[in-house]
Motif scaffolding. Structure first.
Motif, PDB file in Angstrom:
ATOM      1  N   UNK A  23       0.839  -1.197   0.000  1.00 28.75           N
ATOM      2  CA  UNK A  23       0.000   0.000   0.000  1.00 28.75           C
ATOM      3  C   UNK A  23       0.880   1.255   0.000  1.00 28.75           C
ATOM      4  N   UNK A  24       1.927   1.245   0.819  1.00 22.59           N
ATOM      5  CA  UNK A  24       2.845   2.390   0.849  1.00 22.59           C
ATOM      6  C   UNK A  24       3.532   2.584  -0.501  1.00 22.59           C
ATOM      7  N   UNK A  25       3.959   1.482  -1.115  1.00 22.43           N
ATOM      8  CA  UNK A  25       4.590   1.574  -2.437  1.00 22.43           C
ATOM      9  C   UNK A  25       3.593   2.078  -3.476  1.00 22.43           C
ATOM     10  N   UNK A  26       2.343   1.607  -3.392  1.00 24.90           N
ATOM     11  CA  UNK A  26       1.301   2.058  -4.322  1.00 24.90           C
ATOM     12  C   UNK A  26       1.034   3.551  -4.135  1.00 24.90           C
ATOM     13  N   UNK A  27       0.974   3.987  -2.888  1.00 24.45           N
ATOM     14  CA  UNK A  27       0.744   5.401  -2.595  1.00 24.45           C
ATOM     15  C   UNK A  27       1.864   6.256  -3.193  1.00 24.45           C
ATOM     16  N   UNK A  28       3.106   5.859  -2.971  1.00 22.01           N
ATOM     17  CA  UNK A  28       4.245   6.578  -3.539  1.00 22.01           C
ATOM     18  C   UNK A  28       4.184   6.576  -5.064  1.00 22.01           C
ATOM     19  N   UNK A  29       3.823   5.431  -5.635  1.00 27.14           N
ATOM     20  CA  UNK A  29       3.728   5.314  -7.093  1.00 27.14           C
ATOM     21  C   UNK A  29       2.652   6.209  -7.675  1.00 27.14           C
ATOM     22  N   UNK A  30       1.503   6.255  -7.024  1.00 24.16           N
ATOM     23  CA  UNK A  30       0.409   7.109  -7.501  1.00 24.16           C
ATOM     24  C   UNK A  30       0.852   8.568  -7.493  1.00 24.16           C
TER      25      UNK A  30
END
Length: 105
Positions: A23-30
Motif C-alpha cells: 500500500x505504501x509503495x502504491x501510494x508513492x507510485x500514484x
C-alpha cells in the motif's frame, strides 16, 4: 429464534487483505505517476486528496494511471471489482491496489 442465533450478514464486512508495505509503495507510485499521466505539474497533494475533484483525474486517465502503476510496481491489478469509492482519494486507490494484486501462478 433469538437475534444471537441468526447468522451474521458478512456481505458488507468482507474486506480484501491489504499488504501495508505494498500500500505504501502504491501510494508513492500514484503520487509519482499522477503528474505524468495528467501531463501537468501538480501542487503537493496528500493521501486524502480527491482524485477527481482536487486532482482532476478523468476516467481515461484513471485507466492510464492503473496501467502505469502496474508497470511501476511490477504487479498485475485485478480491476474487476473497482468502484467509485475505491477512486475517492489517493489513499483509497492505494488501498484498493494493495488488496487486489493478482498472484502469479
Amino acid at each position: 429464534m433469538t437475534d444471537s442465533a441468526l447468522p451474521e450478514n458478512t456481505a458488507d464486512t468482507t474486506i480484501a487483505t491489504v499488504d501495508p508495505e505494498l500500500r505504501d509503495r502504491a501510494l508513492d507510485g500514484i503520487l509519482l505517476l499522477l503528474p505524468q499521466v495528467l501531463k501537468r505539474e501538480l501542487p503537493e497533494i496528500g493521501e486524502n486528496a480527491c482524485l477527481f475533484d482536487e486532482v482532476g483525474l478523468t476516467s481515461a486517465a484513471t485507466l492510464e494511471l492503473i496501467l502505469e502503476l502496474e508497470d511501476h510496481l511490477d504487479v498485475q491489478i485485478d480491476v474487476e471489482g473497482i468502484d467509485q469509492d475505491d477512486l475517492r482519494s489517493v489513499g483509497t486507490l492505494a488501498g484498493f491496489v494493495a488488496g487486489h494484486v493478482i498472484a502469479e501462478d
